[in-house]
Design an enzyme around this catalytic site. Structure first.
Site, PDB file in Angstrom:
ATOM      1  N   LYS A   1       0.823  -1.214   0.000  1.00  0.00           N
ATOM      2  CA  LYS A   1       0.000   0.000   0.000  1.00  0.00           C
ATOM      3  C   LYS A   1       0.854   1.260   0.000  1.00  0.00           C
ATOM      4  O   LYS A   1       0.483   2.264  -0.589  1.00  0.00           O
ATOM      5  CB  LYS A   1      -0.964   0.010   1.191  1.00  0.00           C
TER       6      LYS A   1
ATOM      7  N   LYS B   1      -4.472 -11.281  -6.052  1.00  0.00           N
ATOM      8  CA  LYS B   1      -5.631 -11.418  -5.160  1.00  0.00           C
ATOM      9  C   LYS B   1      -6.809 -10.567  -5.656  1.00  0.00           C
ATOM     10  O   LYS B   1      -6.595  -9.454  -6.127  1.00  0.00           O
ATOM     11  CB  LYS B   1      -5.201 -10.945  -3.768  1.00  0.00           C
TER      12      LYS B   1
ATOM     13  N   LYS C   1     -11.212  -5.253  -3.629  1.00  0.00           N
ATOM     14  CA  LYS C   1     -12.259  -4.258  -3.892  1.00  0.00           C
ATOM     15  C   LYS C   1     -11.669  -2.931  -4.358  1.00  0.00           C
ATOM     16  O   LYS C   1     -12.379  -2.099  -4.915  1.00  0.00           O
ATOM     17  CB  LYS C   1     -13.156  -4.059  -2.666  1.00  0.00           C
TER      18      LYS C   1
HETATM   19  P1  TYM Z   1     -10.300  -6.449   4.537  1.00  0.00           P
HETATM   20  O1  TYM Z   1     -11.355  -5.438   4.793  1.00  0.00           O
HETATM   21  O2  TYM Z   1      -9.298  -6.186   3.481  1.00  0.00           O
HETATM   22  O3  TYM Z   1     -10.955  -7.840   4.207  1.00  0.00           O
HETATM   23  C1  TYM Z   1     -11.963  -8.396   5.023  1.00  0.00           C
HETATM   24  C2  TYM Z   1     -11.813  -9.901   5.114  1.00  0.00           C
HETATM   25  O4  TYM Z   1     -11.853 -10.481   3.796  1.00  0.00           O
HETATM   26  C3  TYM Z   1     -10.706 -11.289   3.578  1.00  0.00           C
HETATM   27  N1  TYM Z   1     -10.330 -11.176   2.153  1.00  0.00           N
HETATM   28  C4  TYM Z   1     -10.294 -12.209   1.304  1.00  0.00           C
HETATM   29  N2  TYM Z   1     -10.553 -13.520   1.471  1.00  0.00           N
HETATM   30  C5  TYM Z   1     -10.417 -14.320   0.380  1.00  0.00           C
HETATM   31  N3  TYM Z   1     -10.049 -13.872  -0.842  1.00  0.00           N
HETATM   32  C6  TYM Z   1      -9.780 -12.565  -1.059  1.00  0.00           C
HETATM   33  N4  TYM Z   1      -9.426 -12.139  -2.263  1.00  0.00           N
HETATM   34  C7  TYM Z   1      -9.894 -11.664   0.048  1.00  0.00           C
HETATM   35  N5  TYM Z   1      -9.712 -10.317   0.198  1.00  0.00           N
HETATM   36  C8  TYM Z   1      -9.974 -10.044   1.487  1.00  0.00           C
HETATM   37  C9  TYM Z   1      -9.638 -10.704   4.495  1.00  0.00           C
HETATM   38  O5  TYM Z   1      -8.625 -11.648   4.775  1.00  0.00           O
HETATM   39  C10 TYM Z   1     -10.456 -10.338   5.710  1.00  0.00           C
HETATM   40  O6  TYM Z   1     -10.672 -11.468   6.530  1.00  0.00           O
HETATM   41  N6  TYM Z   1      -7.077  -5.722   8.321  1.00  0.00           N
HETATM   42  C11 TYM Z   1      -8.347  -6.328   7.935  1.00  0.00           C
HETATM   43  C12 TYM Z   1      -9.506  -5.814   8.725  1.00  0.00           C
HETATM   44  C13 TYM Z   1      -9.354  -5.912  10.200  1.00  0.00           C
HETATM   45  C14 TYM Z   1      -9.458  -7.083  10.991  1.00  0.00           C
HETATM   46  C15 TYM Z   1      -9.268  -6.658  12.332  1.00  0.00           C
HETATM   47  C16 TYM Z   1      -9.676  -8.414  10.685  1.00  0.00           C
HETATM   48  C17 TYM Z   1      -9.105  -4.863  11.039  1.00  0.00           C
HETATM   49  N7  TYM Z   1      -9.071  -5.313  12.322  1.00  0.00           N
HETATM   50  C18 TYM Z   1      -9.285  -7.575  13.403  1.00  0.00           C
HETATM   51  C19 TYM Z   1      -9.690  -9.333  11.751  1.00  0.00           C
HETATM   52  C20 TYM Z   1      -9.503  -8.910  13.067  1.00  0.00           C
HETATM   53  C21 TYM Z   1      -8.594  -6.018   6.470  1.00  0.00           C
HETATM   54  O7  TYM Z   1      -8.073  -5.089   5.914  1.00  0.00           O
HETATM   55  O8  TYM Z   1      -9.552  -6.819   5.899  1.00  0.00           O
END
Ligand code: TYM
Length: 331
Positions: free
Chosen positions: A111, A195, A198
């Site tokens: 990022k 990957k 969004k």
């Molecule tokens: P975020 O918002 O990017 O994604 C949310 C969840 O979706 C999963 N994910 C995917 N799984 C499969 N294939 C993909 N292409 C894919 N893209 C995203 C992510 O692994 C995630 O589980 N840092 C985290 C948010 C967060 C969080 C937390 C998660 C903040 N605090 C505490 C767990 C616990 C994030 O950016 O997820």
């Protein structure tokens, strides 16, 4: 009962990858744990956001969580910025973290490479994993269901918890990460070595959970596949078709070997046509539920209740952290 925590960023509308990697697991696990689900809006502002769009996405994300099948009577659903304990605990955890271990995070490297071309790199982007650790640790979480890309952040969370426990007082549960058996990393539709995300500039590379269902079906039909024509899972040599098989299997709960058997001798066109239908039906039904929640007063009530529940639990842990570190006065 053990505790579960997970979060999703409202930095856009979640994709089918988020659904498969995260929401689907949430729904399956919610009855076995005291479950906390968070809309992590403070994480979203580590990169620039349009304020009105962010507000809109926060609401939509709440509806999407519920449309995935979470039971609002049982779980706690809330918005991160409405529970002050997260930011308070994040500060304390930053003080036990080392700059080097934050700089090593691959998500930070990716990022920051993108951001540095514009206005410089926000400090929040670097310290982000301390906020994520705080999200998890202030609920005494035992388990954190996430997609594969969050594994490194979870490892850092565990390290910070252990370091705090050793240095100050043994107050944190060291959480376990849980990745889905199938679908922990759904790939881009037009480049299956990347990957699905969004925030990808190419709209054809991902399916948003709020995409018009017929448009989403079209994206599946035009997804990049591999050079031969056999419907077979082989991640190395056939990443395109393997990704589509994973999506198909996750949305229907039919195993990959059984799908391979079903499409034995069929060409990619037939397979993709069927998957397009599966995705279209899934999104149509999903979006009906999203719209129901967006239009009901229930949504705000659920979020208010969630904020109060979450605060009650998290404030206790923050008080323990402050006591352990010697902050404030004796109470
Ligand atoms: P975020 O918002 O990017 O994604 C949310 C969840 O979706 C999963 N994910 C995917 N799984 C499969 N294939 C993909 N292409 C894919 N893209 C995203 C992510 O692994 C995630 O589980 N840092 C985290 C948010 C967060 C969080 C937390 C998660 C903040 N605090 C505490 C767990 C616990 C994030 O950016 O997820």
């Amino acid at each position: 009962m053990k505790t579960l925590f997970s979060g999703v960023q409202p930095s856009g509308i979640p994709t089918i990858g988020n659904y498969i990697g995260a929401y689907k697991q949430f729904t399956e696990l919610q009855d076995q744990y005291d479950s906390y689900f968070c809309i992590v809006d403070q994480h979203a502002v580590t990169v620039p956001q349009d304020r009105l769009k962010l507000r809109e996405n926060i609401r939509k994300l709440a509806a999407i969580y519920l449309a995935s099948g979470l039971n609002p009577e049982k779980i706690t659903l809330f918005i991160q910025s409405e529970v002050a304990a997260h930011a308070k605990a994040a500060w304390m955890l930053q003080c036990v973290g080392y700059v080097g271990e934050f700089e090593r995070m691959t998500q930070y490297k990716d990022k920051s490479r993108k951001q540095s071309t514009k206005d410089g790199i926000s400090l929040g982007l670097l310290t982000y994993p301390a906020l994520m650790a705080s999200d998890i640790l202030i609920y005494g979480s035992d388990i954190v269901p996430v997609g594969d890309d969050q594994g490194q952040h979870l490892e850092l969370t565990r390290n910070l918890a252990e370091r705090f426990n050793n240095k100050y007082n043994d107050i944190f549960t060291v959480p376990e990460v849980k990745h889905p058996e199938v679908g922990g990393r759904i790939m881009s539709l037009n480049d299956p070595t990347k990957k699905m995300s969004k925030s990808d500039d190419n709209q054809k590379s991902f399916i948003s959970l709020l995409d018009e269902p017929r448009l989403a079906a079209k994206k599946i039909r035009s997804a990049v596949t591999d050079s031969d024509s056999e419907v077979k899972y082989d991640k190395e040599n056939k990443p395109g078709i393997s990704n589509l098989l994973t999506i198909y299997s996750s949305l229907t709960d039919e195993s990959i070997p059984s799908l391979e058997k079903k499409y034995d001798g069929e060409n990619y066109g037939t397979f993709k046509g069927d998957l397009a239908g599966v995705v279209e039906t899934f999104l149509t039904e999903f979006q009906e539920k999203v719209n129901y929640y967006l239009e009901s007063d229930e949504l705000d009530e659920i979020l208010d209740r969630g904020r109060d529940n979450a605060s009650r639990k998290a404030d206790k842990m923050v008080a323990k952290m402050e006591r352990a570190m010697g902050l404030g006065r004796k109470r």
